[in-house]
Design a protein around this motif. Structure first.
Motif, PDB file in Angstrom:
ATOM      1  N   ILE A  86       0.842  -1.196   0.000  1.00 41.38           N
ATOM      2  CA  ILE A  86       0.000   0.000   0.000  1.00 41.38           C
ATOM      3  C   ILE A  86       0.878   1.246   0.000  1.00 41.38           C
ATOM      4  N   GLU A  87       1.853   1.237   0.886  1.00 44.23           N
ATOM      5  CA  GLU A  87       2.730   2.404   1.022  1.00 44.23           C
ATOM      6  C   GLU A  87       3.546   2.631  -0.244  1.00 44.23           C
ATOM      7  N   ALA A  88       3.991   1.550  -0.872  1.00 49.82           N
ATOM      8  CA  ALA A  88       4.765   1.688  -2.104  1.00 49.82           C
ATOM      9  C   ALA A  88       3.928   2.283  -3.224  1.00 49.82           C
ATOM     10  N   GLU A  89       2.662   1.916  -3.264  1.00 50.25           N
ATOM     11  CA  GLU A  89       1.785   2.406  -4.326  1.00 50.25           C
ATOM     12  C   GLU A  89       1.321   3.831  -4.081  1.00 50.25           C
ATOM     13  N   LEU A  90       1.011   4.166  -2.830  1.00 49.94           N
ATOM     14  CA  LEU A  90       0.426   5.470  -2.507  1.00 49.94           C
ATOM     15  C   LEU A  90       1.433   6.451  -1.922  1.00 49.94           C
ATOM     16  N   GLU A  91       2.640   5.955  -1.615  1.00 52.99           N
ATOM     17  CA  GLU A  91       3.723   6.738  -1.004  1.00 52.99           C
ATOM     18  C   GLU A  91       3.456   7.054   0.457  1.00 52.99           C
ATOM     19  N   GLN A  92       2.358   6.563   0.988  1.00 45.51           N
ATOM     20  CA  GLN A  92       2.060   6.691   2.416  1.00 45.51           C
ATOM     21  C   GLN A  92       0.900   5.775   2.746  1.00 45.51           C
TER      22      GLN A  92
END
Length: 469
Positions: A249-255
């Motif tokens: 999730i973080e990799a895709e949304l940057e957070q």
């Protein structure tokens, strides 16, 4: 030093705390898996999931071999035999410590306690199945949360403040080893529709996040669409960890999204539900024993309608969305989450049949069967579980179908006898079929939903009357 890693439902080398710590200090590492076919049957798990487990055990075997770690499979028919078997095998090989990730069912916890009491070496146990460790989120009085919303707020606050720990795979400990093919005994149903192995799980996770994470909240309820993650079989066997899901999730949304309305939050919330049900299973062992979360609901007067139960199992209720969902489960070993809620509500609130029968039927057929999630979902639907106000929640199967499969695409896929029925009547097709397809075989609705709903509410109201006496 010689360390032994005992794999259970954690078939991965990345983000595996037990494996990571066992290999961290340069020790020689050996792996073991103890197969318990009789216990598998006692727990009512599916033949398809057993096939999936066998295929993923072989994938794990190959991964470990590349790291220079040998995997041995031992067999004990049931958990009660494991301590003596493991002790004899361990003591003959001179290991210094046992490493394992925690399992949370009551039978597994009793097995592990017996193993620790039997072995003479240290046993180090880790949290490898939840983002936030079991028992670490409590109310001000120190009790486990009994309702999801405050648990979720506490979970979000903890992760927002402390983050999560994602461990890499250990470095190779030696030259790659050759490994023989592994295959488990017992009844098997093909799981080939689901690619095996950690790499396949990681690829599915990445693809889901890239394609569907942002609009998951808008698409997840429509079974005719490919809007869900379909990652539950991998999470159930620990081929994928929830921390890896957070990292994706973080990799895709940057957070990470921490509030409703943010892209990706709806799926993150599903991961919080997963933690919630697993925390409940640890805090309340009765959930592993076929008992209701709310003890007073044990007095509910469930129907013993065996014919009704068989019709539900066979997808012959006369309610198209229910029947399509049940036939999909029978043929594929999987069911869309919205459909799980619909069919569970129908069994418990329309047919008034004990949720435990549905829970067992699901477990015996699901490729992603897992005690905490399956039990939690069934008790939520039945009104016996951890929920603020559950008993008057009764899904109308017709309106649920109209809302989430408006054109009937999912229904027609699994009910070929309704292939020619127009979309405008697909959710209540009987009058149209009687006129245009006389002699058809599709059954009439087995209950009147409006009357069944009132009876379900009356069942719960009767509990209040008992308390008042």
């Amino acid at each position: 030093m010689r360390h032994l890693v005992w794999f259970r439902t954690d078939f991965r080398v990345a983000d595996n705390p037990a494996l990571y710590d066992a290999a961290a200090d340069g020790a020689e590492v050996t792996a073991v898996y103890v197969d318990c076919p009789g216990q598998w049957q006692d727990h009512g798990k599916s033949a398809m999931q057993r096939d999936f487990l066998s295929r993923n055990l072989q994938a794990l075997n190959e991964q470990l071999a590349q790291l220079g770690i040998a995997l041995t499979v031992l067999t004990a028919d049931r958990f009660v035999e494991v301590p003596a078997l493991l002790a004899e095998w361990v003591e003959a090989r001179g290991f210094d410590a046992l490493y394992a990730n925690r399992e949370i069912g009551i039978d597994e916890r009793r097995r592990d306690k017996a193993v620790q009491q039997t072995l003479t070496m240290p046993c180090r146990v880790y949290n490898g199945d939840c983002v936030v460790d079991h028992g670490s989120l409590t109310t001000r009085s120190g009790d486990m949360y009994k309702v999801f919303t405050p648990f979720a707020k506490s979970w979000l606050a903890r992760v927002g403040a402390s983050g999560y720990r994602l461990l890499p795979a250990p470095a190779a400990l030696g030259e790659p080893l050759s490994c023989e093919p592994l295959s488990l005994s017992g009844e098997r149903v093909s799981s080939e529709a689901w690619p095996a192995g950690e790499a396949a799980a990681a690829q599915r996770l990445t693809q889901f996040c890239q394609r569907s994470l942002r609009d998951y909240g808008e698409r997840r309820d429509f079974p005719a669409e490919d809007g869900t993650s379909s990652l539950s079989p991998y999470l159930a066997l620990g081929i994928l960890s929830p921390n890896q899901c957070l990292a994706a999730i973080e990799a895709e949304l940057e957070q990470l999204p921490f509030s409703r309305g943010e892209p990706g939050f709806v799926w993150l919330n599903e991961l919080i539900w997963r933690d919630f049900y697993r925390h409940l299973l640890v805090a309340f062992p009765r959930l592993s024993m076929g008992r209701a979360f709310k003890p007073d609901t044990e007095a509910l007067q469930w129907s013993r309608d065996d014919d009704g139960f068989r019709a539900w199992c066979a997808g012959q209720t006369g309610y198209p969305i229910v029947d399509a969902a049940m036939r999909c489960l029978k043929q594929t070993g999987w069911m869309h989450n919205r459909l799980r809620m619909i069919v569970a509500s129908f069994l418990t609130k329309d047919l008034h049949i004990d949720w435990r029968r549905g829970e067992a039927w699901f477990m015996a057929r699901l490729i992603d069967g897992e005690l905490a999630a399956n039990n939690g979902g069934w008790q939520w639907a039945a009104g016996t579980g951890a929920d603020a106000a559950p008993y008057f929640r009764v899904f109308n199967p017709t309106t649920q179908g109209e809302r989430f499969d408006a054109e009937g695409d999912f229904i027609r896929r699994w009910l070929p006898e309704l292939a020619e029925v127009p979309a405008r009547v697909i959710h209540a097709p009987h009058d149209w079929m009687d006129t245009h397809q006389p002699g058809h075989s599709y059954p009439k609705p087995m209950v009147d939903h409006a009357r069944a709903r009132l009876h379900a509410i009356a069942m719960f109201d009767a509990l209040k009357d008992r308390e008042a006496v």
